[in-house]
Design an enzyme around this catalytic site. Structure first.
Site, PDB file in Angstrom:
ATOM      1  N   LYS A 116       0.231  -7.593  -4.733  1.00 46.13           N
ATOM      2  CA  LYS A 116      -1.076  -8.107  -5.205  1.00 46.13           C
ATOM      3  C   LYS A 116      -1.280  -7.815  -6.687  1.00 46.13           C
ATOM      4  CE  LYS A 116      -1.837  -3.883  -3.641  1.00 46.13           C
ATOM      5  NZ  LYS A 116      -1.394  -3.213  -2.452  1.00 46.13           N
ATOM      6  N   VAL A 143      -2.560 -10.062   0.375  1.00 47.60           N
ATOM      7  CA  VAL A 143      -3.950  -9.763   0.767  1.00 47.60           C
ATOM      8  C   VAL A 143      -4.040  -9.912   2.284  1.00 47.60           C
ATOM      9  CG1 VAL A 143      -6.383 -10.392   0.469  1.00 47.60           C
ATOM     10  CG2 VAL A 143      -4.761 -10.869  -1.351  1.00 47.60           C
ATOM     11  N   GLY A 198      -0.920   8.188   7.968  1.00 48.36           N
ATOM     12  CA  GLY A 198      -0.174   7.132   7.266  1.00 48.36           C
ATOM     13  C   GLY A 198      -1.045   5.965   6.827  1.00 48.36           C
ATOM     14  N   LYS A 216      -6.975  -7.490  -5.105  1.00 47.07           N
ATOM     15  CA  LYS A 216      -6.933  -8.460  -3.999  1.00 47.07           C
ATOM     16  C   LYS A 216      -8.000  -9.533  -4.189  1.00 47.07           C
ATOM     17  CE  LYS A 216      -4.816  -5.312  -0.691  1.00 47.07           C
ATOM     18  NZ  LYS A 216      -5.102  -4.187   0.215  1.00 47.07           N
TER      19      LYS A 216
HETATM   20  N1  LIG Z   1       2.901  -0.540   2.419  1.00 47.69           N
HETATM   21  C1  LIG Z   1       2.155  -1.526   2.915  1.00 47.69           C
HETATM   22  O1  LIG Z   1       1.588  -1.438   4.031  1.00 47.69           O
HETATM   23  C2  LIG Z   1       1.991  -2.791   2.123  1.00 47.69           C
HETATM   24  C3  LIG Z   1       1.250  -3.860   2.675  1.00 47.69           C
HETATM   25  C4  LIG Z   1       1.130  -5.051   1.958  1.00 47.69           C
HETATM   26  C5  LIG Z   1       1.731  -5.169   0.713  1.00 47.69           C
HETATM   27  N2  LIG Z   1       2.418  -4.092   0.196  1.00 47.69           N
HETATM   28  C6  LIG Z   1       3.049  -4.276  -1.118  1.00 47.69           C
HETATM   29  O2  LIG Z   1       4.471  -4.261  -0.958  1.00 47.69           O
HETATM   30  C7  LIG Z   1       5.081  -3.777  -2.147  1.00 47.69           C
HETATM   31  C8  LIG Z   1       6.047  -2.638  -1.814  1.00 47.69           C
HETATM   32  O3  LIG Z   1       5.320  -1.578  -1.217  1.00 47.69           O
HETATM   33  P1  LIG Z   1       6.071  -0.350  -0.487  1.00 47.69           P
HETATM   34  O4  LIG Z   1       4.987   0.366   0.237  1.00 47.69           O
HETATM   35  O5  LIG Z   1       7.249  -0.844   0.271  1.00 47.69           O
HETATM   36  O6  LIG Z   1       6.573   0.490  -1.754  1.00 47.69           O
HETATM   37  P2  LIG Z   1       7.642   1.698  -1.750  1.00 47.69           P
HETATM   38  O7  LIG Z   1       7.777   2.275  -0.393  1.00 47.69           O
HETATM   39  O8  LIG Z   1       7.250   2.568  -2.884  1.00 47.69           O
HETATM   40  O9  LIG Z   1       9.036   0.974  -2.119  1.00 47.69           O
HETATM   41  C9  LIG Z   1       9.341   0.477  -3.391  1.00 47.69           C
HETATM   42  C10 LIG Z   1      10.835   0.104  -3.433  1.00 47.69           C
HETATM   43  O10 LIG Z   1      11.095  -0.507  -4.698  1.00 47.69           O
HETATM   44  C11 LIG Z   1      12.180   0.193  -5.336  1.00 47.69           C
HETATM   45  N3  LIG Z   1      11.874   0.222  -6.774  1.00 47.69           N
HETATM   46  C12 LIG Z   1      10.708   0.598  -7.356  1.00 47.69           C
HETATM   47  N4  LIG Z   1      10.810   0.491  -8.697  1.00 47.69           N
HETATM   48  C13 LIG Z   1      12.056   0.039  -8.946  1.00 47.69           C
HETATM   49  C14 LIG Z   1      12.771  -0.256 -10.150  1.00 47.69           C
HETATM   50  N5  LIG Z   1      12.228  -0.092 -11.354  1.00 47.69           N
HETATM   51  N6  LIG Z   1      14.051  -0.719 -10.028  1.00 47.69           N
HETATM   52  C15 LIG Z   1      14.614  -0.871  -8.832  1.00 47.69           C
HETATM   53  N7  LIG Z   1      13.995  -0.591  -7.648  1.00 47.69           N
HETATM   54  C16 LIG Z   1      12.728  -0.138  -7.717  1.00 47.69           C
HETATM   55  C17 LIG Z   1      12.198   1.581  -4.750  1.00 47.69           C
HETATM   56  O11 LIG Z   1      13.515   2.096  -4.886  1.00 47.69           O
HETATM   57  P3  LIG Z   1      13.922   3.562  -4.264  1.00 47.69           P
HETATM   58  O12 LIG Z   1      13.931   3.344  -2.775  1.00 47.69           O
HETATM   59  O13 LIG Z   1      15.251   3.849  -4.810  1.00 47.69           O
HETATM   60  O14 LIG Z   1      12.841   4.489  -4.718  1.00 47.69           O
HETATM   61  C18 LIG Z   1      11.793   1.286  -3.290  1.00 47.69           C
HETATM   62  O15 LIG Z   1      12.908   0.911  -2.542  1.00 47.69           O
HETATM   63  C19 LIG Z   1       3.933  -3.363  -3.073  1.00 47.69           C
HETATM   64  O16 LIG Z   1       3.649  -4.443  -3.946  1.00 47.69           O
HETATM   65  C20 LIG Z   1       2.772  -3.161  -2.116  1.00 47.69           C
HETATM   66  O17 LIG Z   1       1.506  -3.379  -2.719  1.00 47.69           O
HETATM   67  C21 LIG Z   1       2.567  -2.925   0.866  1.00 47.69           C
END
Ligand SMILES: NC(=O)c1ccc[n+]([C@@H]2O[C@H](COP(=O)([O-])OP(=O)(O)OC[C@H]3O[C@@H](n4cnc5c(N)ncnc54)[C@H](OP(=O)(O)O)[C@@H]3O)[C@@H](O)[C@H]2O)c1
Length: 432
Positions: A116, A143, A198, A216
């Site tokens: 988002k 969103v 969580g 959002k």
């Molecule tokens: N979590 C939810 O419930 C949810 C729901 C809807 C939308 N989202 C969206 O989904 C997206 C991801 O969220 P997440 O919770 O999965 O995040 P996360 O757990 O922090 O995962 C981020 C991933 O991206 C990689 N990464 C970050 N910066 C990087 C860089 N500069 N170069 C290469 N790789 C990089 C990280 O690598 P490493 O593994 O090596 O650290 C990790 O694998 C976000 O935009 C979030 O807003 C999340």
């Protein structure tokens, strides 16, 4: 691009192709919570295959639940060189996500994102690029991730003649405020429990500060044709000032306090806010509790309400995979719609609403005196609570008729000066 597949409806299980075809090959940008869930879900069926994933630290041990044939790399070029059918961006943040999404679109590769922040800030430019290249860029999971509805309206611009958007789009703050009301715990305790379960990030500042919600809202405003609204131009307030007493007195006034986003169109501009607001129990958002999210779209043909899980890896991954299948079929939301060539910038103004006011002090004047003082600034009260004194500190609560924000701010500043430093909190109120 691989053969387009036709899906059988599947109840809670991974999608299966009904026609024998080559799986859609995905390059994942990010293998964190969301990227891993996408990898897991896609490898339960035959429709989609994750070929590689970009991460920051490729050497780090990943869960044993992840499919073993995914090439994990820190080199984005290597992923693109493999010629994926769809890129899924699940990195989060702006860079390198923005550059990599641009790269993919420039190479003609469809993109699906759950980000988002990226769409709120750079959606206009990226959607324009996608349209120029005739390549889908889909962002359904950005969103209300577990409640797919953006795609439906992108296909149905007439049904989506939306004039106002009001919603609860952040599960963390909704959980905290719901717990404070029902369990009578303070905000810090509710946040700690949300983190334990969580429902909140270790660093919750974007959620409790309202930034996630404002982003959002900006995505929704762009999507529903309000124009390009930058999150920084939206009046944004966190929930950190809300105390249990506020929820008790909101209940006495026949409502509750919820973290709300709202935007409506008015003659070439948008009035918007993101922050805690008094919601009367006659408004259905007052009954959305816990981590549930909901959005009410007010349209020419009536109000439409969507509710369900706003986040969570499994629900988000399912939404992303549906976007992947649509993107692989070439189904863009804006690329083929001449009515949405670009998203124009639109000025954002503060909304005029009623106010839920808390005044606290050690020796407050009588209610009538307070009402007169606020009235002298053009703030008219419609409800007042009885004085509530706890540990020597008196609190009074009021509901006002609608007035502009500068007016209520001036009135409360003047009250504070006249009452030897009383403090005040003013929350916006929603209508029924
Ligand atoms: N979590 C939810 O419930 C949810 C729901 C809807 C939308 N989202 C969206 O989904 C997206 C991801 O969220 P997440 O919770 O999965 O995040 P996360 O757990 O922090 O995962 C981020 C991933 O991206 C990689 N990464 C970050 N910066 C990087 C860089 N500069 N170069 C290469 N790789 C990089 C990280 O690598 P490493 O593994 O090596 O650290 C990790 O694998 C976000 O935009 C979030 O807003 C999340």
């Amino acid at each position: 691009m691989s053969t387009v597949v036709v899906l059988e409806p599947a109840c809670g299980i991974a999608p299966q192709a009904s026609a024998v075809s080559t799986p859609i090959r995905i390059a994942l940008l990010g293998l964190g919570q969301i990227g891993s869930a996408v990898a897991e879900l896609s490898h339960r069926g035959q429709t989609v295959r994750v070929t590689g994933a970009l991460v920051r630290t490729p050497g780090r041990a990943r869960g044993s639940h992840l499919p073993r044939d995914i090439a994990v790399t820190a080199n984005a070029d290597a992923l693109f060189a493999d010629d994926p059918d769809v890129v899924v961006e699940a990195l989060g943040g702006i860079e390198p996500a923005r550059t990599l999404v641009r790269d993919a679109l420039l190479r003609g590769i469809p993109v699906v994102t759950a980000n988002k922040s990226l769409i709120a800030r750079h959606g206009g430019e990226l959607l324009d690029l996608a349209a120029q290249r005739g390549v889908p860029l889909l962002y359904e999971a950005s969103v209300l991730a577990g409640v797919p509805f953006l795609g439906t309206f992108a296909r149905r611009p007439h049904a989506a003649a939306i004039t106002a958007i009001t919603g609860i789009v952040n599960g963390t703050t909704n959980y905290i405020l719901s717990s404070m009301r029902t369990e009578r715990v303070d905000g810090a305790t509710a946040l700690a429990e949300a983190q334990r379960r969580g429902f909140a990030e270790p660093d919750p500042r974007n959620d409790v500060g309202g930034i996630d919600a404002a982003e959002k809202l900006a995505v929704l405003a762009g999507h529903f044709g309000f124009g390009r609204v930058l999150p920084s131009s939206i009046e944004t307030t966190g929930i950190t000032e809300i105390v249990g007493l506020d929820l008790e007195h909101a209940g006495e006034f026949g409502g509750t306090v919820k973290a709300i986003v709202h935007a409506h169109r008015i003659a070439g501009s948008v009035r918007a806010f993101a922050g805690p607001a008094f919601v009367p129990s006659t408004n259905r958002l007052s009954h959305i509790d816990g981590v549930e999210n909901a959005v009410i779209l007010c349209g020419t043909y009536g109000d439409l309400c969507f509710s369900g899980p706003g986040a969570g890896p499994a629900a988000t991954a399912a939404t992303i995979l549906d976007d992947v299948i649509a993107a692989a079929r070439g189904e863009g939301w804006r690329s083929t719609d001449a009515r949405h060539p670009t998203i124009p910038d639109v000025p954002v103004e503060a909304a005029t609403t009623g106010w839920f006011v808390r005044i606290t002090g050690s020796s407050l004047p009588e209610g009538e005196e307070i009402a007169d003082l606020l009235g002298s600034h053009g703030v008219w009260l419609r409800r007042a609570s009885a004085p509530d004194t706890r540990q020597g500190i008196e609190s009074r609560y009021f509901l006002s008729y609608p007035c502009a924000k500068p007016r209520i701010d001036r009135a409360l500043a003047s009250l504070s000066a006249a009452t030897d430093g009383s403090t005040a909190l003013a929350l916006r109120t929603l209508e029924s």
